[in-house]
Motif scaffolding. Structure first.
Motif, PDB file in Angstrom:
ATOM      1  N   THR A 135       0.828  -1.203   0.000  1.00  0.00           N
ATOM      2  CA  THR A 135       0.000   0.000   0.000  1.00  0.00           C
ATOM      3  C   THR A 135       0.863   1.255   0.000  1.00  0.00           C
ATOM      4  OG1 THR A 135      -1.824  -1.109   1.149  1.00  0.00           O
ATOM      5  CG2 THR A 135      -1.737   1.295   1.271  1.00  0.00           C
ATOM      6  N   GLN A 151      -3.254  11.890 -11.401  1.00  0.00           N
ATOM      7  CA  GLN A 151      -2.137  11.026 -11.751  1.00  0.00           C
ATOM      8  C   GLN A 151      -1.574  11.475 -13.089  1.00  0.00           C
ATOM      9  OE1 GLN A 151      -2.947   7.191 -13.766  1.00  0.00           O
ATOM     10  NE2 GLN A 151      -2.034   6.215 -11.976  1.00  0.00           N
ATOM     11  N   ARG A 190      -8.842   0.385  -5.964  1.00  0.00           N
ATOM     12  CA  ARG A 190      -7.595   0.407  -5.192  1.00  0.00           C
ATOM     13  C   ARG A 190      -7.198   1.847  -4.811  1.00  0.00           C
ATOM     14  NH1 ARG A 190      -3.384  -0.428  -7.561  1.00  0.00           N
ATOM     15  NH2 ARG A 190      -3.991  -0.203  -9.765  1.00  0.00           N
ATOM     16  N   PHE A 191      -7.741   2.825  -5.519  1.00  0.00           N
ATOM     17  CA  PHE A 191      -7.453   4.231  -5.231  1.00  0.00           C
ATOM     18  C   PHE A 191      -8.514   4.775  -4.277  1.00  0.00           C
ATOM     19  CE2 PHE A 191      -4.100   5.464  -8.242  1.00  0.00           C
ATOM     20  CZ  PHE A 191      -4.058   4.338  -9.029  1.00  0.00           C
ATOM     21  N   ILE A 221      -3.142   4.115  -2.299  1.00  0.00           N
ATOM     22  CA  ILE A 221      -3.224   3.158  -3.403  1.00  0.00           C
ATOM     23  C   ILE A 221      -2.920   1.775  -2.830  1.00  0.00           C
ATOM     24  CG2 ILE A 221      -2.462   2.576  -5.731  1.00  0.00           C
ATOM     25  CD1 ILE A 221      -1.315   5.438  -5.925  1.00  0.00           C
ATOM     26  N   VAL A 223      -0.516  -2.077  -4.870  1.00  0.00           N
ATOM     27  CA  VAL A 223       0.158  -1.282  -5.907  1.00  0.00           C
ATOM     28  C   VAL A 223       0.670  -2.169  -7.040  1.00  0.00           C
ATOM     29  CG1 VAL A 223       2.209   0.133  -6.378  1.00  0.00           C
ATOM     30  CG2 VAL A 223       0.751   0.649  -4.419  1.00  0.00           C
ATOM     31  N   ASP A 228       1.009   1.763 -11.733  1.00  0.00           N
ATOM     32  CA  ASP A 228       0.652   2.916 -10.900  1.00  0.00           C
ATOM     33  C   ASP A 228       1.811   3.904 -10.788  1.00  0.00           C
ATOM     34  OD1 ASP A 228      -1.090   0.706  -8.593  1.00  0.00           O
ATOM     35  OD2 ASP A 228      -1.832   1.725 -10.401  1.00  0.00           O
ATOM     36  N   TYR A 254       1.910  12.141  -8.762  1.00  0.00           N
ATOM     37  CA  TYR A 254       0.581  12.403  -8.234  1.00  0.00           C
ATOM     38  C   TYR A 254       0.530  13.808  -7.643  1.00  0.00           C
ATOM     39  CZ  TYR A 254      -0.364   7.482  -8.907  1.00  0.00           C
ATOM     40  OH  TYR A 254      -0.556   6.246  -9.475  1.00  0.00           O
TER      41      TYR A 254
END
Lengths: 121, 108
Positions: free
Chosen positions: B17, B36, B60-61, B74, B77, B81, B85
């Protein structure tokens, strides 16, 4: 397809002027606020300007106020950024971005691919 | 003018994470958006109004916002990804939009 396509970037001499454009397609352009955001290569995003849905109101970052003018032509689905008195600090990729305009703090939910403006001394 | 502070970089192993923070004075009282940006590409909205995901963004976000810190999390991961950001708020005082400096997420 929802799309924003910028154009008009290029090389300009310090003190010169340039107009970049953003063409919208796939959505009802005239109900959205629009923004310009710039990014110096390798650096972060910087907000430049916002125009409301009908073009009656535009605001600017302090760094460009008095030199840049944002306008739009809703009949052509076009957004414009007129840049005058350019300096090296204005060298950046310029993105247009869509804002639903429902609330003052809405997110930018669609971005163009950007157009590069290089100011040479 | 309002200032948003982000760590320049965060590294995380695949499957773990990642937490990316955005600091600002009483940011919990503002609405925070997250973008992103992958190399050579335009920014993409991944979280709006603190914790909402646009259509097409994986579950997941996730996001949270309280006190002086907003966080983009996140989970699980993936290599895809890996990106920069950016957090963003609207500064009511200046009527300007402000971005954080960005955090580069590296997947080890």
């Amino acid at each position: 397809e929802l799309q924003l396509v910028e154009s008009g970037g290029g090389l300009v001499q310090s003190g010169g002027s340039l107009r970049v454009s953003c063409e919208a397609s796939g959505f009802n352009f005239n109900i959205y606020w629009m923004h310009w955001v710039r990014q110096t290569p390798g650096k972060g995003l910087v907000w430049v300007s916002r125009i409301n849905f009908d073009g009656s109101s535009a605001i600017y970052a302090d760094s460009v106020k008095g030199r840049f003018t944002t306008s739009r032509d809703n009949a052509k689905n076009m957004l414009y950024l007129q840049m005058n008195s350019l300096s090296g600090d204005d060298t950046a990729v310029y993105y247009c971005a869509r804002d639903p305009g429902v609330a003052s703090d809405d997110a930018f939910d669609l971005w163009g691919q950007g157009t590069m403006v290089t100011v040479s001394s | 003018s309002y200032v948003l502070t982000q760590a320049p970089s965060v590294s995380v192993a695949p499957g773990k994470t990642a937490s990316i923070t955005c600091g600002g004075y009483s940011i919990g009282r503002k609405s925070v958006h997250w973008y992103q940006q992958k190399p050579g590409q335009a920014p993409v909205l991944v979280i709006y109004y603190d914790y909402n995901r646009p259509s097409g963004i994986p579950e997941r976000f996730s996001g949270s916002n309280s006190g002086n810190t907003a966080t983009l999390t996140i989970s699980r991961v993936e290599a895809g990804d890996e990106a920069d950001y950016y957090c963003q708020v609207w500064d009511t005082t200046s009527d300007h939009w402000v971005f954080g400096g960005g955090t580069k997420l590296t997947v080890l």
